[in-house]
Design a protein around this motif. Structure first.
Motif, PDB file in Angstrom:
ATOM      1  N   ASN A 175       0.825  -1.208   0.000  1.00 15.17           N
ATOM      2  CA  ASN A 175       0.000   0.000   0.000  1.00 15.17           C
ATOM      3  C   ASN A 175       0.861   1.261   0.000  1.00 15.17           C
ATOM      4  O   ASN A 175       0.556   2.240  -0.690  1.00 15.17           O
ATOM      5  N   VAL A 176       1.929   1.251   0.794  1.00 16.79           N
ATOM      6  CA  VAL A 176       2.844   2.393   0.818  1.00 16.79           C
ATOM      7  C   VAL A 176       3.467   2.589  -0.555  1.00 16.79           C
ATOM      8  O   VAL A 176       3.562   3.710  -1.059  1.00 16.79           O
ATOM      9  N   TYR A 177       3.887   1.486  -1.183  1.00 15.44           N
ATOM     10  CA  TYR A 177       4.483   1.573  -2.517  1.00 15.44           C
ATOM     11  C   TYR A 177       3.511   2.197  -3.525  1.00 15.44           C
ATOM     12  O   TYR A 177       3.874   3.079  -4.303  1.00 15.44           O
ATOM     13  N   LEU A 178       2.273   1.707  -3.521  1.00 12.94           N
ATOM     14  CA  LEU A 178       1.315   2.187  -4.508  1.00 12.94           C
ATOM     15  C   LEU A 178       0.941   3.644  -4.254  1.00 12.94           C
ATOM     16  O   LEU A 178       0.809   4.439  -5.201  1.00 12.94           O
ATOM     17  N   TYR A 179       0.793   4.011  -2.970  1.00 18.57           N
ATOM     18  CA  TYR A 179       0.501   5.420  -2.693  1.00 18.57           C
ATOM     19  C   TYR A 179       1.680   6.300  -3.096  1.00 18.57           C
ATOM     20  O   TYR A 179       1.501   7.357  -3.705  1.00 18.57           O
ATOM     21  N   ALA A 180       2.889   5.892  -2.722  1.00 15.45           N
ATOM     22  CA  ALA A 180       4.072   6.678  -3.072  1.00 15.45           C
ATOM     23  C   ALA A 180       4.176   6.867  -4.579  1.00 15.45           C
ATOM     24  O   ALA A 180       4.494   7.964  -5.064  1.00 15.45           O
ATOM     25  N   THR A 181       3.903   5.820  -5.326  1.00 17.57           N
ATOM     26  CA  THR A 181       3.924   5.916  -6.784  1.00 17.57           C
ATOM     27  C   THR A 181       2.917   6.944  -7.269  1.00 17.57           C
ATOM     28  O   THR A 181       3.216   7.801  -8.117  1.00 17.57           O
ATOM     29  N   SER A 182       1.700   6.878  -6.718  1.00 15.90           N
ATOM     30  CA  SER A 182       0.653   7.810  -7.128  1.00 15.90           C
ATOM     31  C   SER A 182       0.996   9.245  -6.773  1.00 15.90           C
ATOM     32  O   SER A 182       0.644  10.182  -7.500  1.00 15.90           O
ATOM     33  N   ALA A 183       1.724   9.433  -5.650  1.00 19.63           N
ATOM     34  CA  ALA A 183       2.050  10.781  -5.172  1.00 19.63           C
ATOM     35  C   ALA A 183       3.378  11.313  -5.709  1.00 19.63           C
ATOM     36  O   ALA A 183       3.784  12.425  -5.374  1.00 19.63           O
ATOM     37  N   GLY A 184       4.071  10.516  -6.537  1.00 20.57           N
ATOM     38  CA  GLY A 184       5.333  10.963  -7.099  1.00 20.57           C
ATOM     39  C   GLY A 184       6.498  10.896  -6.134  1.00 20.57           C
ATOM     40  O   GLY A 184       7.490  11.618  -6.286  1.00 20.57           O
ATOM     41  N   LEU A 185       6.415  10.013  -5.155  1.00 16.03           N
ATOM     42  CA  LEU A 185       7.481   9.838  -4.177  1.00 16.03           C
ATOM     43  C   LEU A 185       8.312   8.604  -4.499  1.00 16.03           C
ATOM     44  O   LEU A 185       7.822   7.658  -5.121  1.00 16.03           O
ATOM     45  N   ASN A 186       9.563   8.613  -4.058  1.00 17.27           N
ATOM     46  CA  ASN A 186      10.408   7.427  -4.156  1.00 17.27           C
ATOM     47  C   ASN A 186      10.272   6.591  -2.890  1.00 17.27           C
ATOM     48  O   ASN A 186      10.037   7.133  -1.803  1.00 17.27           O
ATOM     49  N   VAL A 187      10.451   5.277  -3.031  1.00 15.43           N
ATOM     50  CA  VAL A 187      10.288   4.385  -1.883  1.00 15.43           C
ATOM     51  C   VAL A 187      11.127   3.136  -2.091  1.00 15.43           C
ATOM     52  O   VAL A 187      11.320   2.683  -3.229  1.00 15.43           O
ATOM     53  N   VAL A 188      11.630   2.588  -0.987  1.00 16.56           N
ATOM     54  CA  VAL A 188      12.318   1.307  -1.019  1.00 16.56           C
ATOM     55  C   VAL A 188      12.005   0.566   0.274  1.00 16.56           C
ATOM     56  O   VAL A 188      11.981   1.155   1.352  1.00 16.56           O
ATOM     57  N   GLU A 189      11.727  -0.739   0.161  1.00 21.04           N
ATOM     58  CA  GLU A 189      11.538  -1.559   1.355  1.00 21.04           C
ATOM     59  C   GLU A 189      12.883  -2.133   1.779  1.00 21.04           C
ATOM     60  O   GLU A 189      13.761  -2.359   0.958  1.00 21.04           O
ATOM     61  N   ARG A 190      13.040  -2.388   3.107  1.00 17.45           N
ATOM     62  CA  ARG A 190      14.338  -2.808   3.619  1.00 17.45           C
ATOM     63  C   ARG A 190      14.179  -3.792   4.776  1.00 17.45           C
ATOM     64  O   ARG A 190      13.218  -3.720   5.544  1.00 17.45           O
ATOM     65  N   VAL A 191      15.141  -4.696   4.897  1.00 15.94           N
ATOM     66  CA  VAL A 191      15.202  -5.589   6.062  1.00 15.94           C
ATOM     67  C   VAL A 191      16.593  -5.631   6.687  1.00 15.94           C
ATOM     68  O   VAL A 191      16.793  -6.312   7.694  1.00 15.94           O
ATOM     69  N   TYR A 192      17.565  -4.903   6.107  1.00 12.08           N
ATOM     70  CA  TYR A 192      18.902  -4.858   6.697  1.00 12.08           C
ATOM     71  C   TYR A 192      18.885  -3.921   7.899  1.00 12.08           C
ATOM     72  O   TYR A 192      19.264  -2.751   7.820  1.00 12.08           O
ATOM     73  N   VAL A 193      18.435  -4.457   9.022  1.00 11.21           N
ATOM     74  CA  VAL A 193      18.238  -3.685  10.238  1.00 11.21           C
ATOM     75  C   VAL A 193      18.776  -4.483  11.418  1.00 11.21           C
ATOM     76  O   VAL A 193      18.602  -5.702  11.488  1.00 11.21           O
ATOM     77  N   ASP A 194      19.438  -3.788  12.335  1.00 15.22           N
ATOM     78  CA  ASP A 194      19.835  -4.405  13.596  1.00 15.22           C
ATOM     79  C   ASP A 194      18.613  -4.363  14.513  1.00 15.22           C
ATOM     80  O   ASP A 194      18.345  -3.348  15.168  1.00 15.22           O
ATOM     81  N   ASP A 195      17.869  -5.466  14.536  1.00 18.86           N
ATOM     82  CA  ASP A 195      16.581  -5.498  15.240  1.00 18.86           C
ATOM     83  C   ASP A 195      16.704  -5.052  16.694  1.00 18.86           C
ATOM     84  O   ASP A 195      15.924  -4.225  17.183  1.00 18.86           O
TER      85      ASP A 195
END
Length: 201
Positions: A156-176
């Protein structure tokens, strides 16, 4: 907390604008290049709503599906000013930490440079079904179910960002553990995924 950093009352989404669903799907893409320009209140509001907001007030239904209708996810918005927890029912961001902690949300070099980092946790304590048989099924699949729910929010974030002209990337490289402790979260919170969102560089 409110004497140092205030809650952000978000504005209602404007439904009658943006791309069609099919247009957004067609244009959906990942980008790792971001401007540091802060997002407007409207964009921040609609990003949170798209991720996990209420879209049917009578039934408290959300913009995303959830196994057993439990909705165990917690959506954190990390900005240059602080870290906020999204309250879907009130459609507002409640502050949990002051200061720029965006760097805790990932290990890539672009993390912390964009306007917004979104971090999604699942609260294991909320993942209760109320009966033994279904709870056993939940317990055996807790990571899968949390990932399933978070995947819907992420798209949903990806699709909204696309519609709003924003860049987005999902990530999992995190020190939990570092992230959880930095945000002061209980051990019941399980990190699932993070996203960086911002204007194109």
């Amino acid at each position: 907390m409110s004497d140092t950093i205030l809650p952000i009352k978000l504005v209602a989404p404007v439904i009658e604008e943006g791309l069609t669903v099919k247009e957004a799907i067609m244009k959906r893409h990942t980008s790792r290049e971001f401007s540091s320009q802060p997002l407007s209140l409207k964009l921040l509001s609609e990003l949170m709503w798209a991720a996990y907001g209420v879209n049917r007030k009578a039934t408290h239904g959300r913009t995303t599906p959830a196994a057993w209708g439990i909705y165990p996810l917690e959506i954190y918005a990390m900005t240059a000013d602080g870290v906020y927890l999204y309250d879907p029912e009130e459609h507002k961001l409640n502050p949990i930490a002051k200061g720029d902690l965006r760097g805790l949300s990932g290990e890539q070099d672009f993390v912390g440079g964009a306007a917004l980092d979104i971090v999604i946790f699942a609260d294991r304590d909320k993942m209760k079904t109320g009966d033994a048989a279904s709870q056993a099924l939940m317990d055996r699949n807790i990571v899968r179910l949390a990932s399933l729910d978070a995947g819907a929010a992420t798209e949903n974030v990806y699709l909204y960002a696309t519609s709003a002209g924003l860049n987005v990337v999902e990530r999992v490289y995190v020190d939990d553990e570092k992230l959880r402790k930095g945000l002061g979260l209980a051990d019941s919170r399980m990190f699932v995924v993070a996203l960086t969102v911002g204007y194109p560089a």
